[in-house]
Scaffold this motif. Structure first.
Motif, PDB file in Angstrom:
ATOM      1  N   TRP A   1       0.814  -1.215   0.000  1.00 50.24           N
ATOM      2  CA  TRP A   1       0.000   0.000   0.000  1.00 50.24           C
ATOM      3  C   TRP A   1       0.849   1.268   0.000  1.00 50.24           C
ATOM      4  O   TRP A   1       0.325   2.356  -0.233  1.00 50.24           O
ATOM      5  N   LYS A   2       2.148   1.136   0.272  1.00 52.39           N
ATOM      6  CA  LYS A   2       3.038   2.303   0.268  1.00 52.39           C
ATOM      7  C   LYS A   2       3.683   2.544  -1.102  1.00 52.39           C
ATOM      8  O   LYS A   2       4.369   3.554  -1.297  1.00 52.39           O
TER       9      LYS A   2
ATOM     10  N   PHE B   1      -2.130  11.366 -10.466  1.00 50.69           N
ATOM     11  CA  PHE B   1      -2.091  10.883  -9.090  1.00 50.69           C
ATOM     12  C   PHE B   1      -0.924  11.524  -8.337  1.00 50.69           C
ATOM     13  O   PHE B   1       0.033  10.860  -7.935  1.00 50.69           O
ATOM     14  N   SER B   2      -1.012  12.826  -8.163  1.00 47.81           N
ATOM     15  CA  SER B   2       0.007  13.549  -7.393  1.00 47.81           C
ATOM     16  C   SER B   2      -0.683  14.566  -6.502  1.00 47.81           C
ATOM     17  O   SER B   2      -1.720  15.136  -6.862  1.00 47.81           O
TER      18      SER B   2
ATOM     19  N   GLN C   1      -3.297   5.855  -0.937  1.00 47.68           N
ATOM     20  CA  GLN C   1      -3.908   7.164  -1.177  1.00 47.68           C
ATOM     21  C   GLN C   1      -4.790   7.149  -2.420  1.00 47.68           C
ATOM     22  O   GLN C   1      -5.848   7.783  -2.437  1.00 47.68           O
ATOM     23  N   VAL C   2      -4.366   6.428  -3.453  1.00 49.71           N
ATOM     24  CA  VAL C   2      -5.190   6.326  -4.663  1.00 49.71           C
ATOM     25  C   VAL C   2      -6.510   5.635  -4.340  1.00 49.71           C
ATOM     26  O   VAL C   2      -7.580   6.054  -4.799  1.00 49.71           O
TER      27      VAL C   2
ATOM     28  N   LEU D   1     -10.447   6.195  -5.740  1.00 48.52           N
ATOM     29  CA  LEU D   1     -11.499   5.181  -5.862  1.00 48.52           C
ATOM     30  C   LEU D   1     -12.681   5.486  -4.944  1.00 48.52           C
ATOM     31  O   LEU D   1     -13.840   5.253  -5.306  1.00 48.52           O
ATOM     32  N   MET D   2     -12.397   6.040  -3.772  1.00 52.30           N
ATOM     33  CA  MET D   2     -13.499   6.379  -2.871  1.00 52.30           C
ATOM     34  C   MET D   2     -14.282   7.594  -3.361  1.00 52.30           C
ATOM     35  O   MET D   2     -15.443   7.782  -2.986  1.00 52.30           O
ATOM     36  N   ALA D   3     -13.669   8.421  -4.210  1.00 51.44           N
ATOM     37  CA  ALA D   3     -14.425   9.497  -4.853  1.00 51.44           C
ATOM     38  C   ALA D   3     -15.478   8.900  -5.786  1.00 51.44           C
ATOM     39  O   ALA D   3     -16.598   9.423  -5.903  1.00 51.44           O
ATOM     40  N   ILE D   4     -15.134   7.789  -6.438  1.00 52.85           N
ATOM     41  CA  ILE D   4     -16.100   7.080  -7.290  1.00 52.85           C
ATOM     42  C   ILE D   4     -17.206   6.481  -6.420  1.00 52.85           C
ATOM     43  O   ILE D   4     -18.386   6.504  -6.787  1.00 52.85           O
TER      44      ILE D   4
END
Length: 449
Positions: free
Chosen positions: A44-45, A58-59, A69-70, A75-78
């Motif tokens: 995950w890092k 993705f910055s 973070q992605v 993905l959680m924005a979706i």
């Protein structure tokens, strides 16, 4: 009849996805406590890049985002786009579409948000860093709660199912507001102005009834990036896009329905030939079928089309991946005492006692004052049993826990305690809710017949 069918489809959707979510939750805990745990946490890092020339989508602040973070920001924005679409649909035509329908779930949701926060605040150590997580027990996980309720199937009055689903939707709206107000960082006004320009474009698109999904996707991605770097939490972009997507058709539905009827009525007898009974269509008949297909597509509003398109992506990829990435806790680094003190205890009390007392007490007061009525086909004992299920909080609760403690000076300790509290509190609420439902629901449900 159509609305009832739509509600049953929604319940079925969440029941199916809740089973997948449970599997990935258990899998995350197993892997995080296995010989693979170092690889699991290191994964995950890893930095993620989606670049065009020198620009990396993705910055954040000029630095590449990690895979975690992605997942949590993009993905959680979706996911929140899907939640926003559902909220908008419920406001337009569903259980939040009128004051009479919406009053009880909204009142219950208010109690279910305020009282858990109070319980967390009363039981949490007086530490500003720990108190950042007061909103964690606010959320009700709609997939898990409806999944548990589905165990009792026809014994549950339809009024109780609708109440729980509508309350969870109202809960999500409350969670979105809390995230927007309390979990934003230092504001960068340059990016904020660009984000507002994107919002203006979406509003114009909505007013002019732009039907193209591509328009909302492209503007939405730009808005997400601007909000990510503006300091306002990026997932809010998904909700803004959702509320800008038209829920109605530019020219209404009557003309398309009439076109379908006319084309169907104009069909003569179709000749079927061959051993496989294959229909041989004329060019004119093919044209009519394509016209019917085109009209049928245009009967679906962009809101409904978006929601339907996102269903499998959210239920079978985004949320399971979020759970697998975020639920993994190294239990060897924790003691059983963390459940009886600190963050873990406060979250458990907030979910198990706070949600139950908050939803039930606020609903009871409103019903006794004559403002609303008990759900159709229910009694107080069955209603209280469903209120217990409101303490099942997972997806949004873990998301808020991450926002609260991911950057904590205590490292991952507070975050792990919060996650363990969420899992235990949700499990306890589910077990108690099942026991109560099994005892107080009618053995033969007549209300659904």
């Amino acid at each position: 009849m159509t609305h009832n069918y739509s509600f049953k489809s929604m319940v079925k959707k969440y029941v199916n996805s809740s089973a997948v979510l449970i599997i990935f939750t258990i899998l995350a805990l197993i892997v995080a406590n296995s010989p693979l745990k170092e690889a699991y946490f290191a994964l995950w890092k890893e930095e993620v890049s989606l670049s065009i020339s020198n620009f990396n989508l993705f910055s954040h602040g000029g630095h590449p985002m990690s895979l975690m973070q992605v997942i949590n920001d993009f993905l959680m924005a979706i996911f929140f786009l899907s939640v926003g679409l559902e909220i908008k649909r419920e406001i337009l035509v569903g259980e939040l579409s009128s004051a009479k329908k919406a009053m009880l779930p909204i009142i219950g949701a208010c109690g279910g948000m305020l009282v858990p926060v109070l319980f967390f605040w009363l039981t949490c150590p007086d530490n500003p860093e720990m108190l950042r997580g007061a909103a964690i027990p606010m959320a009700t996980d709609i997939a898990f709660s409806l999944g548990v309720l589905s165990i009792f199937d026809k014994r549950v009055p339809i009024g109780l199912k609708i109440f729980l689903a509508a309350l969870a939707v109202a809960d999500d709206l409350g969670g979105i507001i809390v995230i927007a107000l309390f979990y934003s960082s230092t504001i960068d006004f340059n990016y904020l102005l660009l984000a507002l320009a994107c919002v203006a474009a979406l509003i114009i698109g909505n007013n002019r009834k732009v039907m193209s999904k591509s328009f909302y996707i492209v503007i939405g991605i730009v808005l997400w990036y601007m909000m990510l770097n503006s300091g306002i939490h990026a997932t809010i972009a998904g909700v803004i896009v959702a509320f800008s997507v038209p829920g109605s058709l530019r020219r209404g539905s009557a003309r398309y329905i009439q076109r379908i009827k006319d084309n169907i009525n104009s069909f003569g007898e179709i000749q079927v030939v061959g051993k496989h009974n294959t229909a041989i269509l004329t060019n004119e008949e093919i044209h009519k079928l394509k016209s019917i297909e085109s009209a049928a597509d245009k009967l679906i509003s962009p809101l409904q089309e978006f929601e339907d398109s996102l269903h499998h992506l959210i239920g079978y990829f985004v949320i399971p991946l979020f759970a697998f990435a975020n639920v993994g806790i190294d239990l060897s680094a924790m003691s059983i005492g963390s459940l009886y003190s600190g963050i873990g205890f406060s979250v458990i009390i907030g979910l198990v006692a706070g949600k139950f007392i908050g939803v039930l007490s606020f609903s009871w007061i409103a019903i006794k004052l004559g403002v609303v009525q008990l759900p159709q086909g229910s009694n107080w004992k069955a209603f209280a049993s469903v209120c217990m299920l409101c303490g099942i909080g997972l997806t949004v609760s873990i998301f808020i826990a991450d926002l609260s403690y991911a950057g904590s000076s205590c490292g991952t300790a507070l975050l792990d305690q919060a996650k363990l509290g969420i899992l235990c509190g949700s499990l306890v609420s589910a077990i108690i809710g099942c026991l109560l439902l099994n005892r107080y629901l009618p053995k033969i449900q007549a209300a659904n017949k």
